[in-house]
Design an enzyme around this catalytic site. Structure first.
Site, PDB file in Angstrom:
ATOM      1  N   CYS A 352       0.792  -1.234   0.000  1.00 19.03           N
ATOM      2  CA  CYS A 352       0.000   0.000   0.000  1.00 19.03           C
ATOM      3  C   CYS A 352       0.826   1.287   0.000  1.00 19.03           C
ATOM      4  CB  CYS A 352      -1.033  -0.010   1.123  1.00 19.03           C
ATOM      5  SG  CYS A 352      -0.444  -0.626   2.698  1.00 19.03           S
ATOM      6  N   ARG A 381       7.154 -11.084   5.489  1.00  5.80           N
ATOM      7  CA  ARG A 381       6.791 -10.840   6.881  1.00  5.80           C
ATOM      8  C   ARG A 381       7.538 -11.810   7.786  1.00  5.80           C
ATOM      9  NH1 ARG A 381       0.299  -9.618   5.960  1.00  5.80           N
ATOM     10  NH2 ARG A 381       0.671  -7.866   4.543  1.00  5.80           N
ATOM     11  N   GLN A 399       0.782 -11.235  -2.735  1.00  9.04           N
ATOM     12  CA  GLN A 399      -0.586 -10.785  -2.492  1.00  9.04           C
ATOM     13  C   GLN A 399      -1.234 -10.333  -3.795  1.00  9.04           C
ATOM     14  OE1 GLN A 399      -0.178  -7.696   0.552  1.00  9.04           O
ATOM     15  NE2 GLN A 399      -1.126  -9.094   2.000  1.00  9.04           N
ATOM     16  N   ASP A 401      -3.122  -7.821  -4.547  1.00  9.84           N
ATOM     17  CA  ASP A 401      -3.379  -6.632  -3.761  1.00  9.84           C
ATOM     18  C   ASP A 401      -3.986  -5.525  -4.609  1.00  9.84           C
ATOM     19  OD1 ASP A 401      -3.330  -5.558  -1.279  1.00  9.84           O
ATOM     20  OD2 ASP A 401      -1.188  -5.114  -1.238  1.00  9.84           O
ATOM     21  N   HIS A 403      -5.716  -1.472  -4.372  1.00  5.59           N
ATOM     22  CA  HIS A 403      -6.024  -0.267  -3.596  1.00  5.59           C
ATOM     23  C   HIS A 403      -6.875   0.634  -4.457  1.00  5.59           C
ATOM     24  CE1 HIS A 403      -2.483  -1.877  -1.486  1.00  5.59           C
ATOM     25  NE2 HIS A 403      -3.186  -1.494  -0.427  1.00  5.59           N
ATOM     26  N   LYS A 485     -12.035  -3.188   8.988  1.00  2.05           N
ATOM     27  CA  LYS A 485     -12.046  -4.076   7.821  1.00  2.05           C
ATOM     28  C   LYS A 485     -13.177  -5.081   7.916  1.00  2.05           C
ATOM     29  CE  LYS A 485      -8.836  -7.535   9.715  1.00  2.05           C
ATOM     30  NZ  LYS A 485      -7.558  -8.249   9.543  1.00  2.05           N
ATOM     31  N   HIS A 531      -8.307  -0.721   0.913  1.00  2.55           N
ATOM     32  CA  HIS A 531      -7.355  -1.819   0.708  1.00  2.55           C
ATOM     33  C   HIS A 531      -8.151  -3.095   0.461  1.00  2.55           C
ATOM     34  CE1 HIS A 531      -4.053   0.400   3.019  1.00  2.55           C
ATOM     35  NE2 HIS A 531      -5.147   1.079   3.346  1.00  2.55           N
TER      36      HIS A 531
END
Length: 658
Positions: A352, A381, A399, A401, A403, A485, A531
């Site tokens: 992000c 991570r 991911q 991912d 946005h 979320k 997100h």
């Protein structure tokens, strides 16, 4: 007139008059076996709790979620008592209830062996049969320290009173306010048999534990930190009936057969070479095929939904994560920095912040919004070694991912569209039973931003969740540090729940990065940032699907969709011709021309869980046909080649399971 003092309480929604000194068990007329505790003014209490004027008293059944947790917590105490009776030098850690069971941590000289677990379980059964009574008493800090002087970990928890967190199970030992110890008392004499620091509540007696079983043991760091001593953790399961326990054990048996780590090795899909490191997977050719197909389909769906594809690097300067806030609130989950050109660089744990820089790279107009950016981005991570688990908990992941940057007016509609998009795509991969979880902030200092923004973001998510028609479960305190979320929880083929997609509403990142767009009236406005991770990660979703399908992926996802099996060498050219026709239609097909006998070739294809086996002998060659053999062992002979090709292509294109 009655001379017995009375008090008024609320039971079953109405006021009752009971004798002063009555216990919750007496008020509820509880038998102590089906109703095993009470909820008093919202707090869980032992049945022995003396009720007070005006309190609302409700029963807690052993088969309820709260009842199971209390029963499992009591089973953990029985486990600890059995261990200390058999291993007097064992020192106690913590012993909370967990989903489907319980555990207790011990400091012992040597790890527990399978034979040790058998002895411990046998002693537990003896304690349960004795019907020892759980008795709660309040103690001062000094009294607790004196009584537990031989328990160094309990002494540490006493020092943490009021600050212990539920993340390490310590809150089942101590809580804010008074300290309490639970004594296990002999059913007949009342003599003390064992005791433990605990806030409770517990069952009336050990005899109320209907069914339990010790499962395994392993290492666990004290309070979850690798900086602390490693203890030995014994895991168990406990249920309100033997029948429910048998159901659970059968589910575990089925889950073991479906374990994606075992299937990954058997089907030659992926591995975790120790030379690379814990939690870092490599995908083999067949696994690479499945992964590519998953990603390609997702890309096509995103393109059709108006997403724009971006790419970002794997590392970045420290300052980027200072701006985003991740270095302050997420540092423990990030890999240590590396020094480059005199400055610190970090492997990115999420995409992000970099997407924010793409948005900020030039001026933006309201006409561009909503702007939907999408990336298959690799992130890293630093998961603790004790929680790394196959593909479902890794240290390096990709991911899917996205946005989305939109106006506040667009926010609710965009979230609704996002949720619909997410659910439709998950259904395409074969998952169709969902509920939603709404994670919000609590009073913790980890959450940034103003309360008004959080309230607006939470309300938008709740409206979208309610609109979906799915069940919604609250998760107070479970939000990301920057915003609330929604998580999509999906059930697999054997009823287990997996957290998959997440949608987060964020007013704080746009503020921190000073993101702006020009509104229709010419003013500069801050966008809302949403997100969205659909799979969560490719790796984790791969593992979930592998277990959901028990390795037998639907034809469109199968690494090999069809295999030709000749009865003899003379039939190989015929099957190569069929394979060529299938490849022209995009089907992944192989012909087994090895020296193995036909029956072994069939067994090999079954073990590899190939959806379609195409057999050919003299009769098939003469008729320009093949014989179909399916995964379930059924067979259809003499199928014309064109018909066979169309059946396979139709199944692949429609994404059905066979």
């Amino acid at each position: 007139m009655s001379t017995v003092p009375e008090l008024r309480i609320i039971r079953d929604g109405s006021e009752r008059v009971v004798a002063a000194g009555s216990t919750a068990g007496e008020v509820l007329e509880a038998d102590g076996r089906t109703v095993i505790a009470a909820r008093v003014d919202g707090e869980l209490r032992d049945l022995a709790y003396p009720v007070r004027e005006g309190e609302r008293v409700e029963p807690v059944a052993i088969g309820s979620d709260d009842g199971r947790a209390i029963m499992r917590h009591s089973a953990a105490h029985v486990l600890a008592q059995a261990v200390q009776e058999l291993f007097p030098d064992a020192r106690l850690g913590i012993g909370p209830p967990v989903e489907n069971g319980f555990y207790y941590d011990f400091d012992v000289a040597e790890p527990f062996t399978p034979d040790d677990l058998k002895r411990i379980e046998k002693r537990m059964r003896e304690i349960v049969k004795q019907g020892q009574r759980f008795s709660r008493r309040a103690v001062s800090d000094e009294e607790a320290r004196e009584e537990l002087a031989r328990e160094p970990y309990k002494l540490e928890l006493i020092g943490l009173k009021g600050g212990a967190g539920s993340d390490d199970g310590a809150d089942v030992e101590v809580g804010a306010g008074e300290l309490t110890i639970y004594d296990n008392l002999d059913a007949k004499s009342g003599e003390l048999r064992w005791k433990d620091l605990c806030r409770g509540p517990h069952l009336p007696t050990t005899r109320v534990i209907p069914a339990f079983k010790l499962m395994r043991s392993g290492g666990a760091y004290w309070r979850g930190s690798e900086k602390n001593p490693q203890l030995q953790r014994i895991y168990g399961t406990a249920w309100e009936s033997r029948e429910r326990q048998e159901e659970h054990l059968k589910l575990l048996e089925e889950a073991e057969k479906r374990d994606h780590r075992r299937l990954g090795a058997e089907l030659d899909l992926f591995s975790f070479p120790p030379e690379i490191g814990s939690g870092l997977a490599v995908f083999h050719p067949k696994g690479g095929v499945v992964r590519r197909v998953m990603e390609d389909y997702s890309r096509r769906r995103h393109e059709a939904a108006g997403y724009e594809f971006v790419n970002t690097p794997h590392i970045t300067k420290q300052s980027l994560f200072e701006v985003s806030g991740h270095l302050g609130w997420y540092k423990d989950d990030m890999f240590p920095p590396m020094e480059v050109d005199g400055g610190d660089y970090y492997l990115k744990p999420m995409n992000c912040p970099m997407h924010n820089l793409i948005f900020r790279a030039r001026g933006r107009s309201y006409r561009e919004l909503p702007l939907r950016l999408f990336e298959f981005g690799s992130v890293y991570r630093f998961e603790k070694s004790g929680v790394v688990h196959g593909l479902t908990r890794v240290r390096g992941m990709t991911q899917d991912d996205a946005h989305i940057y939109c106006t506040r007016e667009q926010m609710v509609g965009e979230i609704k569209n996002l949720l619909g998009f997410v659910l439709d795509l998950l259904r395409d991969y074969g998952l169709d039973e969902f509920y939603l979880e709404l994670s919000t902030r609590d009073d913790s200092e980890k959450f940034i931003g103003v309360a008004e923004d959080w309230a607006e973001a939470t309300a938008a998510l709740k409206e979208a969740a309610d609109d979906s028609g799915l069940d919604l479960v609250d998760d107070p305190g479970g939000a990301a540090f920057y915003g609330p979320k929604i998580s999509v929880q999906a059930k697999d083929a054997i009823g287990r729940t997996w957290q998959l997609s997440t949608i987060q509403v964020d007013f704080n990142q746009p503020k921190r990065f000073e993101l702006e767009y020009q509104a229709a009236d010419g003013s500069r406005q801050q966008p809302v940032m949403i997100h969205r991770a659909l799979f969560g990660s490719i790796e984790r979703f791969f593992g979930v699907l592998l277990e959901h399908y028990a390795g037998a992926m639907p034809p469109w996802l199968a690494p090999v969709q069809a295999v030709g099996i000749p009865i003899g060498d003379a039939h190989v050219p015929h099957l190569e011709k069929v394979a060529a026709r299938l490849r022209e239609r995009g089907i992944r097909v192989e012909v087994d021309a090895s020296a193995d006998r036909m029956q072994k070739k069939i067994r090999n294809a079954q073990k590899q869980k190939v959806p379609y086996m195409l057999l050919a002998g003299d009769d098939d060659v003469a008729k320009d046909a093949v014989s179909f053999r399916y995964r379930d062992g059924s067979q259809r002979n003499g199928v014309p080649i064109e018909e066979a090709v169309e059946e396979i292509v139709r199944a692949v294109e429609s994404r059905i399971q066979v």
